[in-house]
Design an enzyme around this catalytic site. Structure first.
Site: not given
Lengths: 175, 590
Positions: B278, B281, B304, B324, B363, B366, B371, B520
């Protein structure tokens, strides 16, 4: 999403027409605070009820979540998600009406119409709902049919009142 | 200041604080069910009633401010009887089965009923209609247990600005839920789980993966590997009565081994990897903008936090190019575990079962995004919340307090302190700056103990500017550039940051967004109930973990160098592109 939606008057309007009519209302209220309830009221009056696409559109346009708008629609008995009959019969079950026999009037009404609270007769003439005080406690028990107030209603007279409106609705159709 | 008495004890408290807050200062506990720190008190539950001299009725202490001379009784016979009545009425509707409830022993209704000494319920009546909503990957709702306190409504609408939950219908038929009678999948929900984190009863909980994990551990055909998110080690102890902010990293690793995980790795490792990808990037985007003078999406937003990602996909799809492209550390881990590590141990991707332990319910969403299958199988097979891991440890009869400390396994268990601080708001930004600044200038980040003070702490939106000087030749175009960054946590705050950017009130290069308040460490899967005091303690613990490590910067992690040397080759390279980066989906807003 159905392409056409039946309006309270028994006619049909396409979703596109509905959307256009709604746009004008939304344009008027959009920037005003507290717009949600007036917009819902206007939409309800326009379409006779609040079809789901209309509720979703109002939510989107007023930048509110669908769940929030649904919460408001579900909270007020004035709002309906389903098509209503030409005449909305509301039986008052406020305290005064209740103690003077409102519940018996309601039972008689259910029997005469053959429907339960929140339902509409198959011929779309009547819908039945309950009210919580129309502010006419001295006239208890009271029912309202659309904007008409009927006072000191006796269960036995329910049929006569309904006949009045049934006749009216037939006239409307003939016109 | 107001001079008041509470239970005949005089004390002076600040003006206009609530009776509840004043009682807390006086060391008097008043039970609450609907109250939530930091949000408007709505006085819905009535369990916090107290007697105020001169007032005709009992008052809800959460929503009545103190006034000078006020005489308050929190423990009179009248108060006790009123609270008992309120509780019995709640219990008469509550369709709960304490013994089989997910929240048994972690239920505020159960606890307060016990504290009030309720031995029977005098009222018999209809129970709340039960409906089990399992329509989403992360969250389970059970209306029958709902006591309509509306905490979830407050966090969903005000803190997170998502608006999935709202009171529907009225009176006894009131349901706290999505529009009309739809399930959660029928409306926009980012799966952050803050509703589950504040629900005082078992009405909103996570989708449990516990059985899925037990089954995998018993399956001889599966090699089960576990990763633990940075925030878990600072909170898991709370499931076993440890003080908030107790670091239990070593005991957690021991417990995981005793549960049967053959290999215990650390999400911190891929947090370090995220920083390399990242950070590269970001520098690439800056190069495109400043040196090549070509259009490129800036600011870059961190990626994230899966609740934030889903929030952008639904509400701000026009900002997708700004996200990102890096997968979250959880997903980078899954993709690498089933390729790089699988090759090392001679296994096929489908023979490996990856379990994550996360402070998060999003999560779970996710992990099942279509994908996230770049290894050739679903990259992460099961996601346990911190609470679920706590339950598994209890189910296995492990005496957590008595466990010795153990260490993570090598390669994907080695991490720097920069990986640890992914756990809290400001941490990803700080970790990125530690690396990016050093790449660009060749010198360490010029802050005491490498902590970027302006972006630390629980302020909702934090900003910092950093002027870059003394650049190495390769990055000389950044000489004298003032890097502008912002950090926010809680999606309501994220919305404010976006507004600042889109209205031109602020301009940033890099923005860190974490879905949950505090980051988190305050996630929807953490031990509950989390307040700011606990958030601060957990953050303190995370910084301690970071400072105690010899490695403080992601790019210094030798195992990160190893994984590039052996497998990935270069940051943003072809392998990285395939395994560590992802795409996003425009979603409808409902």
């Amino acid at each position: 999403m159905p392409e056409t939606t039946t309006c309270a008057c028994g006619g049909t309007v396409t979703e596109e027409q509905m959307s256009k009519q709604l746009d004008a209302v939304l344009a008027e209220y959009k920037s005003k605070p507290g717009a949600l309830i007036p917009v819902l009221q206007t939409a309800q009056t326009m379409f006779g009820y609040l079809p789901d696409p209309v509720v979703r559109k109002i939510a989107r346009e007023l930048d509110k979540s669908y769940s929030e708008v649904a919460g408001v629609v579900g909270f007020y008995s004035f709002f309906s998600r389903y098509p209503r009959g030409a005449y909305l019969v509301r039986v008052c079950l406020g305290t005064a009406c209740y103690v003077r026999g409102g519940n018996e009037v309601l039972s008689a009404m259910k029997k005469a119409l053959g429907i339960d609270i929140g339902q509409t007769t198959p011929d779309r003439v009547f819908s039945l709902d309950i009210g919580r005080c129309f502010g006419a406690c001295g006239l208890a028990p009271v029912i309202m049919v659309n904007q008409d107030v009927h006072q000191r209603v006796k269960p036995a007279k329910v049929g006569d009142i309904l006949a009045l409106y049934r006749a009216k609705s037939k006239e409307e159709i003939h016109k | 200041m107001a001079a008041i008495t509470i239970n005949n004890t005089p004390l002076t408290v600040p003006d206009n604080i609530s009776i509840l807050a004043a009682a807390k200062l006086a060391g008097v506990r008043i039970p609450t069910l609907c109250f939530l720190e930091g949000l408007d008190a709505i006085g819905a539950c009535r369990i916090c009633v107290v007697e105020v001299e001169g007032a005709k009725n009992l008052v809800a202490s959460c929503s009545v401010p103190v006034t000078d001379g006020m005489k308050i009784k929190t423990n009179s016979g009248r108060v006790r009887e009123a609270r008992r009545t309120v509780m019995e009425l709640l219990l008469s509707e509550h369709d709960g089965d304490c013994q089989t409830c997910e929240r048994n022993e972690d239920c505020e209704l159960q606890k307060i009923a016990s504290d009030l000494g309720i031995k029977s319920v005098r009222y018999e009546g209809q129970k709340t209609a039960a409906h089990l909503d399992t329509s989403t990957p992360g969250i389970v709702r059970n209306n029958g247990k709902c006591i309509k306190c509306r905490r979830c409504v407050a966090v969903c609408n005000i803190t997170q600005r998502v608006g999935a939950l709202f009171p529907q219908a009225r009176g006894f038929k009131t349901v706290i839920g999505p529009a009309f009678d739809s399930d959660l999948a029928g409306v926009t929900c980012v799966q952050c789980g803050q509703c589950a984190a504040v629900c005082p009863v078992g009405a909103i909980v996570e989708q449990s993966h516990v059985q899925r994990v037990w089954d995998a551990l018993e399956n001889p055909k599966k090699t089960v590997v576990v990763q633990t998110a940075p925030a878990v080690r600072a909170a898991l102890g709370e499931c076993f009565g440890f003080e908030p902010g107790t670091l239990v990293t070593g005991k957690m690793v021991s417990a995981l081994r005793r549960l049967g995980f053959a290999t215990v790795f650390d999400t911190n490792f891929t947090a370090d990897l995220t920083i390399i990808e990242e950070g590269t990037e970001l520098l690439t985007r800056l190069k495109t903008a400043i040196l090549d003078k070509e259009p490129v999406a800036l600011p870059q937003f961190t990626s994230c936090s899966p609740g934030w990602i889903k929030f952008v996909e639904h509400f701000y799809p026009e900002l997708i190019p700004n996200l990102s492209t890096c997968k979250s550390p959880q997903q980078m881990f899954g993709a690498l575990a089933k390729t790089y590590w699988a090759q090392k141990v001679g296994k096929k991707p489908e023979e490996i079962f990856v379990v994550s332990v996360m402070p998060c319910t999003a999560k779970k969403f996710e992990a099942q995004r279509p994908e996230m299958n770049d290894s050739g199988a679903q990259d992460v097979d099961a996601v346990l919340t911190t609470r679920e891991l706590g339950r598994m440890i209890k189910q296995a009869g492990i005496d957590f307090a008595a466990l010795p400390d153990d260490n993570f396994d090598r390669v994907m268990g080695v991490s720097s302190g920069a990986g640890d601080i992914f756990a809290n708001t400001g941490g990803v930004m700080e970790a990125a700056l530690r690396t990016a600044y050093e790449i660009v200038t060749g010198r360490p980040l010029p802050f005491d103990k490498l902590h970027v003070e302006p972006i630390a702490g629980l302020e909702g939106i934090k900003e910092a500017q950093l002027t870059i000087t003394g650049t190495v030749p390769e990055w000389s175009f950044l000489e004298n550039v003032t890097l502008s960054v912002a950090v926010s946590h809680g999606l309501g705050n994220a919305e404010k940051v976006i507004e600042r950017i889109t209205t031109g009130k602020a301009s940033y290069h890099f923005v860190e967004i974490m879905t949950c308040p505090g980051g988190c460490i305050g996630g929807g899967g953490q031990p509950r109930l989390t307040d700011d005091a606990k958030r601060k303690q957990r953050i303190k613990a995370i910084y301690k973990e970071d400072e105690n490590k010899k490695l403080r910067k992601s790019h210094d992690n030798p195992k990160i160098k190893q994984v590039y040397g052996e497998f990935l080759k270069i940051p943003l390279g072809e392998k990285s592109h395939h395994l560590l980066h992802t795409t996003y989906t425009v979603r409808e807003r409902v």
